[in-house]
Write an enzyme that holds these catalytic residues in place. Structure first.
Site, PDB file in Angstrom:
ATOM      1  N   HIS A 186       0.825  -1.210   0.000  1.00  0.00           N
ATOM      2  CA  HIS A 186       0.000   0.000   0.000  1.00  0.00           C
ATOM      3  C   HIS A 186       0.857   1.257   0.000  1.00  0.00           C
ATOM      4  CE1 HIS A 186      -3.892  -2.061   1.568  1.00  0.00           C
ATOM      5  NE2 HIS A 186      -3.854  -1.999   0.260  1.00  0.00           N
ATOM      6  N   CYS A 486      -0.800  -4.471 -17.327  1.00  0.00           N
ATOM      7  CA  CYS A 486      -1.442  -3.549 -16.383  1.00  0.00           C
ATOM      8  C   CYS A 486      -0.842  -3.666 -14.990  1.00  0.00           C
ATOM      9  CB  CYS A 486      -2.952  -3.800 -16.324  1.00  0.00           C
ATOM     10  SG  CYS A 486      -3.409  -5.427 -15.680  1.00  0.00           S
TER      11      CYS A 486
END
Length: 556
Positions: A186, A486
């Site tokens: 994160h 991606c």
């Protein structure tokens, strides 16, 4: 004396400044007993603290917006987990104080996460942050966090919780370095969203003395301690040249000889769209829809709610390409209504498409919502399934899309080595491939994407990973279909050139990386990219592959 350390660069740019350490505190409350008659009051204190922390996390998310908002909302859900709260109240009922009950309940849950498989173990830092915030509130002490400083600095931490990273002030925090984390943690994701140079997985980062001058290169992962005047000038000149190149580079992605490579954005919802548009994204290469489902882990969002969220993103790219990934639940994104509760290793179990095929009504509602959201819009909608293992998976997904009346291209994500090895077979059922390099690396090397100790194997420059990318791209070319990337690999400008040379037809990344990739691609011809790709695949390690590609592109 100048010394050089190396971690993992996760966010481009150079930062030079003095070290400031993230505040830490001993937040383990004393283990003392309370009389039975005080239990109800203590339980009330615990509930109030939990709700206050959850509200604070949501408020921080609203301020931050974008990717950060989704991460912080997930943390708020973690704080309010009913099973955790039941455990807290049970511990208080047998004599613990509110703060001790919270501490011990979270410790038990922490142990479960740490041993529950690759993905969930990566959420321990988030859980620790939630616990610390609740305990600090109960103890009446300030929550440790970003240091107070009037002068810009480089932030050093063991790890950064999303709540801290989301609200960093880029005018004060020049960059940050952490001992733990990985390219897809994160902290790394949010650093890229903020445009703050960052290096993670640097052993001994905490030993850098307060006030030490360091230069952080978020592209290479290098930390120069007490850099010489020459080194500082070299880094600053390189940063200035890079900034000038970014400003001069506009328009669609392409090599210097005109080979088009569409540059797309990864988004988690409507909040990420403005940054993507500002960066010049030619569309969306990965629309992560799971954040919409994480608002309520007990039930799927209504079709109407989904239609509104999808249409907000589709409308932002008229006549552009928007690639939507259907719900990728399981592993680090468990949902009560979808995810098995007793899997020994969720990352290797029923996740992604497997979960959706077990719950066809959830998939049908999502596909129907996407069809309705695209009605009347000139957007080029493409829909792909996560965690496709073989042709049987691909056919099941394509059949579900047709049954839902979806007028779009159907695709498959390549995240499992079997999908890369059998890509041509899969392409008999779908119209495009999209490589999720984060998970593909994790499953190829058996290396948890959140564990700093194995970050060497999570490096997208690993030649074995490049081989799998090449296999997928070659299969797509043979079938006359497209194959994009991606995953985080696409955000590395040098690696973007190599991926182009491998035959990848589009690149999708966080919005902040698009200008870097556009400017770098425009410097080289397709032939140069192909030679760099061949050189990288001929290497035996990630470092050698990176150096070999750089040597080819620099003309050495």
């Amino acid at each position: 004396m100048e010394t050089t350390l190396r971690g993992v660069g996760v966010s481009h740019g150079v930062a030079i400044g003095e070290v400031r350490h993230m505040g830490t505190a001993v937040l383990e409350p004393p283990a003392k007993s309370i009389p039975a008659e005080e239990a109800e009051r203590e339980q009330g204190r615990a509930r109030q603290a939990v709700e206050a922390v959850a509200a604070d996390l949501i408020a921080r998310g609203n301020l931050a917006g974008g990717e950060a908002q989704h991460v912080l909302e997930a943390q708020a859900m973690m704080a309010q987990d009913p099973e955790l709260m039941s455990d807290v109240e049970r511990r208080i009922a047998v004599g613990s104080t509110a703060e001790r009950g919270v501490y011990d309940a979270f410790a038990a849950y922490r142990a479960l996460l740490a041993n529950a498989g690759e993905y969930l173990a990566g959420r321990v830092a988030d859980l620790d942050d939630v616990r610390n915030r609740i305990v600090a509130r109960l103890l009446g002490v300030p929550m440790p966090g970003v240091p107070d400083s009037d002068e810009p600095y480089v932030l050093i931490a063991r790890d950064l919780a999303p709540a801290d990273t989301a609200l960093l002030d880029p005018t004060l925090v020049l960059g940050f370095v952490t001992e733990e984390g990985g390219p897809t943690s994160h902290s790394a994701i949010l650093a890229r969203a903020l445009g703050v140079p960052a290096v993670v997985a640097l052993p001994g980062a905490g030993e850098l003395a307060e006030g030490t001058v360091v230069a952080v290169d978020g592209s290479t992962g290098e930390i120069f301690v007490n850099p010489s005047a020459e080194k500082r000038e070299e880094l600053e000149s390189a940063a200035a040249a890079r900034k000038a190149a970014l400003s001069a580079s506009t328009g669609p992605g392409a090599t210097s000889d005109g080979h088009k490579v569409p540059l797309l954005a990864n988004v988690g919802g409507p909040g990420d769209v403005p940054a993507a548009v500002e960066a010049g994204a030619e569309g969306v290469g990965l629309f992560r829809t799971e954040f919409l489902f994480l608002d309520d882990s007990k039930q799927a969002p209504s079709e109407e709610k989904q239609v509104a969220a999808y249409r907000a993103v589709l409308e932002a790219f008229p006549e552009g390409r928007v690639v939507v990934r259907v719900l990728d639940a399981g592993a680090d994104k468990p949902l009560d209504f979808l995810t098995p509760a007793d899997e020994p290793n969720p990352a290797l179990g029923v996740r992604g498409l497997r979960s959706l095929l077990d719950h066809p009504e959830v998939l049908r509602t999502q596909l129907t919502a996407l069809a309705k959201a695209a009605e009347g819009l000139p957007v080029y909608l493409e829909v792909m399934a996560p965690m496709v293992a073989d042709r049987i998976d691909a056919k099941a997904f394509a059949d579900a899309c047709r049954e839902a009346g979806l007028r779009a291209k159907f695709g498959a994500m390549v995240e499992i080595p079997s999908a890369a090895l059998r890509a041509r077979s899969i392409l008999q059922e779908v119209e495009f491939l999209s490589l999720g390099t984060n998970d593909l690396a994790q499953y190829t090397f058996a290396a948890d994407r959140q564990v700093g100790a194995v970050s060497r194997l999570q490096d997208p420059w690993q030649p074995a990973l490049l081989d799998l990318v090449a296999l997928s791209a070659e299969a797509a070319r043979a079938e006359g279909k497209s194959c994009g990337v991606c995953g985080e690999a696409a955000s590395d400008p040098l690696l973007a050139c190599v991926l182009t040379g491998l035959g990848v037809t589009s690149l999708s990344m966080g919005a902040a990386s698009i200008p870097y990739v556009r400017a770098t691609l425009a410097k080289y011809t397709l032939a140069q990219c192909e030679r760099a790709a061949n050189a990288a695949r001929s290497a035996d390690s990630a470092d050698e592959a990176r150096k070999a590609a750089q040597a080819v592109l620099s003309g050495e």
